[in-house]
Design an enzyme around this catalytic site. Structure first.
Site, PDB file in Angstrom:
ATOM      1  N   CYS A 147     -14.431  12.300   0.970  1.00 59.90           N
ATOM      2  CA  CYS A 147     -14.198  10.899   0.909  1.00 59.90           C
ATOM      3  C   CYS A 147     -13.121  10.385   1.596  1.00 59.90           C
ATOM      4  O   CYS A 147     -13.213   9.599   2.375  1.00 59.90           O
ATOM      5  CB  CYS A 147     -14.255  10.322  -0.354  1.00 59.90           C
ATOM      6  SG  CYS A 147     -12.863  11.090  -1.470  1.00 59.90           S
ATOM      7  N   ASP A 159     -17.850   1.572   1.017  1.00 58.68           N
ATOM      8  CA  ASP A 159     -17.641   3.005   0.676  1.00 58.68           C
ATOM      9  C   ASP A 159     -18.417   3.705   1.566  1.00 58.68           C
ATOM     10  O   ASP A 159     -19.783   4.149   1.542  1.00 58.68           O
ATOM     11  CB  ASP A 159     -18.080   3.164  -0.733  1.00 58.68           C
ATOM     12  CG  ASP A 159     -17.737   4.724  -1.205  1.00 58.68           C
ATOM     13  OD1 ASP A 159     -17.512   5.453  -0.507  1.00 58.68           O
ATOM     14  OD2 ASP A 159     -17.795   4.886  -2.374  1.00 58.68           O
ATOM     15  N   HIS A 194     -11.186   9.352  -5.641  1.00 55.28           N
ATOM     16  CA  HIS A 194     -12.037   8.931  -4.685  1.00 55.28           C
ATOM     17  C   HIS A 194     -11.284   7.997  -3.839  1.00 55.28           C
ATOM     18  O   HIS A 194     -10.386   7.535  -3.960  1.00 55.28           O
ATOM     19  CB  HIS A 194     -13.140   7.980  -5.185  1.00 55.28           C
ATOM     20  CG  HIS A 194     -14.285   8.020  -4.268  1.00 55.28           C
ATOM     21  ND1 HIS A 194     -15.008   9.020  -3.519  1.00 55.28           N
ATOM     22  CD2 HIS A 194     -14.976   6.835  -3.798  1.00 55.28           C
ATOM     23  CE1 HIS A 194     -15.912   8.282  -2.902  1.00 55.28           C
ATOM     24  NE2 HIS A 194     -16.081   7.133  -2.985  1.00 55.28           N
TER      25      HIS A 194
END
Length: 667
Positions: free
Chosen positions: A420, A480, A464
Site C-alpha cells: 500500500c 485508495d 495502511h
C-alpha cells in the site's frame, strides 16, 4: 566455648537475629520481586540477587563474617557504575529498578537486626511497585497479588520473633489483613481524585509499539512483516460504520524528496471548517503506546475531546498530542465519514501539497503530463491514473524488490510490485505532477470484531496508507490506490470478521474453539485496560453521575471518599473493640455463659481470674440455697470442658440442667 554476640562493627560474626524460617520467607519475597522485574532490569540483576540470597542462607547456618564496610562501598560503586554504563543514566524506571535490585542484594551482606530485614522487605515492596508501573497486563495481576501476599507473610513472620507460627497460619493471617485492606483500596481507587494522565505508568524512552511513524520509505523495504500486536480497540455506541468507511486516520505525510515521505512541519492555522453529512458515530478508543504523537481516529472527528487537554487539531485534521504516548490512552470521539470542505484551499497548504523534487522520477513526471493532457477535469485525471494502475499489470506484495533514488519510476516502469505504501506514494506524486494537491495519509483500515467484548480490535497488521486529493467543490477526498491494484486485499481487511452484527455472530459460530478462547481473552484484556488501567477523572465523574451526584467534581469525590473511609474505620474499630471478656466459641461455652449471665444478676459477676469451680463456690457462699445444684453443675462443666471429650448426649443433658437451674434462680 563462649559464644560471641552480635556486633555493629564491620566484620563482626554474623549471628542470625531471625529464625531460619523467617529468613526464607524474606528472601523468597525479595527474589519474587526481582523476578517480576527481570524483563526490564539489567541482565546481571537476577544473578546478583540469587547469589546474595544463597550466600545469606549459607551464612545463617555457618559461622561467617558479614561484608566489611570498605568492601561494601567498593561493591556499591561497581554496581552503580554498571547501571550507569548499561542505561546511560540513573533515572527512569529500568535504571532505577536495576539499582534497587543491586542495593537490596548488597543489603543482604550486612543484615544483623530486625530493622535491616525490614529494609529488605521495603526494597522488595518498591520493586513490586516498579513492576506494576512497568507492565499492567491482565495476566500479571495474579502474580502481583501473590507477591504482595508473600511479602505480607514475611512481615508477619518477622514480627512473630522467635515463635514463628506454621506457614499455614502465617499465610492465613496475612491474607486476612489484605482482605481487610481491600475495601480501602477499592475506595481509594474509585474516589481518590485523579490527576490528568495515567496513574499506573511513567514515561519510558525505549517503548514504541506501533506500525506507524513520522516518515515512509516504501522503496527501502524488501520484506514487510505483518505484526499481530494490537494497535487500538474501539467500542461504538450504536451501529458500526459500514466496512468501506472503517479508515482509521493517523499521521499525514506531506514532504517528498523522491524516495521518502515525511510529516510536514509547516502550520497554516486551525483546520478549515467542514460540512458534515450523513451519520455520525460515537465511539471510545483505547490506543496502545506510540511515538508519533497522533491519536488515531475514524475519519473525520468532529471535535477534540474535552478530557484531552494537551491535544490539538492541525490544519490537516490530525489529532496531535504534546508528547509521545508512552502508555495506553482512552478517549471518546464523534466522527462523520462523509464530509466536505467549505472554504477554498489555503495558498500555503496548496503549495506544500504540490511540491515535488525537480530532479527525481523524470519518467513518472512524463507519464503524469501525458495522462493529464488527455483528461479534461481534475476528476477525469484522477480516474485516468487509477485506470493506469488497474490495467498496468501491478501486483500487491509484502516482499517487493528494493527501489533506488527514483523509487516511483522503478515501481511504475520496472518492478510493478509493492504494497500500500508504494501505491499511495506513486499516486500522490502523479497527482501533484498533474497539478492536483495531494498528500499521503497513514493509519489503519478495518478491524476484527470481538463478540465477547463487543469491540473492534485493530492490529498493527491493519496498518495502511492511502491518498487524499483536493478537488474543487468537494475539498479533500480520500482515494485508495490499493483498492484498484489489489481489491481482494482491501476487501479482506475491511470485512475480516465484521460486516454487521448478524454476520459477526454467524462467523463466530463457525470459528473454532481456539479462536473463541483467544477472543474471550482479548475481551478480558480490553475490559481491564478500559475499566481499570484507564480509569481516569472523566470516568470518576461519570461514576458520580450514576450515583446521583451530578454537576459535582472534586466535592463529590471528597464526600464519597470521606464517607467510605469513615465506614471502613468504623468497621475496623468495631472488630478491634475490647475483648477482655472472652466470647464462647462452642455450644458448651454458650451454655455456661448463659448460666453466668443469670448469676451476674442474681449474685455476683465472675472475676477474670476465677475458674468455673471457684466461681461456683463463691456464689454458694453468697447464696447458700443455690449451693446444692450450682457446685455439681460447675464440676460437671469442668469435666466436660477439660476432660477427655464431650459427647452430644452429655452436652444436651448439661444444657437441659442449666436451663432448669436458671429457671429456678430468682434475683
Amino acid at each position: 566455648m563462649k559464644q560471641r554476640g552480635e556486633s555493629a562493627t564491620a566484620g563482626a560474626l554474623a549471628i542470625p537475629a531471625i529464625p531460619a524460617s523467617t529468613l526464607r520467607w524474606v528472601l523468597a519475597g525479595l527474589l519474587g520481586a526481582v523476578l517480576l522485574n527481570v524483563h526490564h532490569t539489567a541482565l546481571w540483576c537476577l544473578p546478583v540477587a540469587l547469589g546474595g540470597a544463597a550466600w545469606r542462607l549459607w551464612a545463617a547456618q555457618h559461622v561467617a563474617r558479614l561484608m566489611g564496610r570498605t568492601l561494601r562501598v567498593v561493591v556499591l560503586a561497581i554496581l552503580t557504575l554498571a547501571v550507569l554504563l548499561g542505561f546511560r543514566t540513573l533515572n527512569g524506571l529500568d535504571a532505577g529498578a536495576s539499582l534497587l535490585v543491586a542495593m537490596a542484594a548488597l543489603k543482604l551482606m550486612e543484615t544483623r537486626r530486625v530493622r535491616d530485614w525490614l529494609i529488605v522487605i521495603g526494597a522488595a515492596l518498591f520493586l513490586l511497585l516498579a513492576a506494576c508501573l512497568d507492565a499492567q497486563d491482565l495476566w500479571r495481576a495474579p502474580l502481583y497479588a501473590a507477591e504482595l501476599w508473600l511479602l505480607c507473610t514475611a512481615l508477619y513472620a518477622l514480627g512473630a520473633g522467635a515463635g514463628v507460627p506454621p506457614p499455614t497460619a502465617l499465610l492465613r493471617s496475612s491474607a486476612r489483613s489484605l482482605l481487610f485492606a481491600l475495601p480501602l483500596a477499592v475506595l481509594l481507587f474509585l474516589f481518590f481524585p485523579r490527576l490528568p494522565g495515567s496513574l499506573w505508568a511513567i514515561p519510558r524512552e525505549d517503548e514504541a509499539v506501533t506500525g506507524l511513524g513520522e516518515e515512509m520509505s516504501p522503496g527501502s523495504i524488501s520484506q514487510l512483516v505483518e505484526s499481530r500486536d494490537p494497535a487500538l480497540h474501539v467500542r461504538f455506541e450504536g451501529a458500526l460504520p459500514p466496512p468501506l468507511q472503517r479508515y482509521w486516520r493517523g499521521p499525514v505525510l506531506h514532504d517528498f524528496d523522491g524516495h521518502t515521505w515525511r510529516r510536514g512541519r509547516a502550520e497554516f492555522g486551525p483546520p478549515a471548517p467542514l460540512e458534515f453529512e450523513g451519520t455520525g458515530y460515537y465511539y471510545e478508543v483505547t490506543l496502545e503506546p506510540n511515538k508519533h504523537h497522533v491519536l488515531i481516529a475514524l475519519e473525520l472527528p468532529k471535535d477534540v475531546p474535552e478530557e484531552l487537554t494537551r491535544v490539538g487539531t492541525t490544519y490537516d485534521y490530525q489529532l496531535i498530542g504534546s508528547q509521545a504516548m508512552n502508555s495506553a490512552v482512552s478517549y471518546r470521539l464523534e466522527s462523520f465519514p462523509r464530509h466536505r470542505n467549505v472554504d477554498a484551499l489555503e495558498a500555503g497548504a496548496r503549495w506544500v501539497d504540490l511540491a515535488l523534487p525537480a530532479t527525481r522520477n523524470p519518467r513518472s513526471l512524463e507519464l503524469a503530463h501525458a495522462l493529464r493532457a488527455g483528461a479534461g477535469t481534475d476528476r477525469a485525471y484522477v480516474d485516468a491514473v487509477l485506470d493506469y494502475l488497474r490495467r498496468g499489470g501491478f501486483h500487491y506484495s509484502l516482499a517487493p524488490p528494493r527501489l533506488g533514488a527514483n523509487s516511483v519510476d522503478e515501481l511504475l516502469f520496472t518492478t510493478r510490485e509493492g504494497f500500500c505504501g508504494h501505491y499511495a506514494s506513486a499516486f500522490v506524486m502523479l497527482m501533484r505532477a498533474g497539478g492536483i494537491p495531494a498528500r499521503v495519509v497513514t493509519g489503519y483500515v478495518g478491524g476484527e470484531w470481538n463478540r465477547f467484548g463487543r469491540y473492534l480490535l485493530v492490529r498493527q497488521s491493519d496498518a495502511h496508507a492511502w491518498s487524499e486529493v483536493w478537488l474543487e467543490g468537494s475539498g479533500w477526498v480520500r482515494v485508495d490506490p490499493t483498492a484498484v491494484v489489489a481489491p481482494e486485499r482491501l476487501s479482506s481487511e475491511l470485512d475480516d470478521a465484521l460486516g454487521a452484527a448478524a454476520d459477526g455472530d454467524q462467523r463466530a459460530q463457525e470459528s473454532s474453539w481456539f479462536s473463541a478462547s483467544v477472543q474471550a481473552w482479548q475481551a478480558m484484556n480490553a475490559w481491564w485496560q478500559d475499566e481499570f488501567i484507564q480509569f481516569n477523572m472523566a470516568k470518576q465523574l461519570n461514576l458520580l453521575g450514576s450515583l446521583g451526584l451530578k454537576n459535582r467534581d472534586w466535592e463529590g469525590l471528597v464526600m464519597l471518599l470521606a464517607a467510605g473511609g469513615t465506614l471502613w474505620l468504623s468497621v475496623l474499630a468495631w472488630r478491634g473493640r475490647d475483648r477482655s471478656t472472652p466470647r464462647p466459641r462452642d455450644a458448651l461455652g454458650r451454655a455456661w455463659r448463659a448460666l453466668e449471665r443469670k448469676l451476674r444478676r442474681s449474685a455476683a459477676p465472675r472475676a477474670l481470674h476465677e475458674g468455673p469451680v471457684a466461681y461456683s463456690e463463691r456464689v454458694a457462699r453468697l447464696r447458700p440455697e443455690l449451693a446444692g445444684t450450682l457446685k455439681p453443675l460447675a464440676r460437671h462443666y469442668a469435666r466436660l470442658r477439660y476432660g477427655p471429650g464431650c459427647s452430644s448426649a452429655q452436652l444436651q443433658r448439661f444444657r437441659r440442667a442449666v436451663q432448669l437451674f436458671t429457671a429456678r434462680v430468682k434475683p
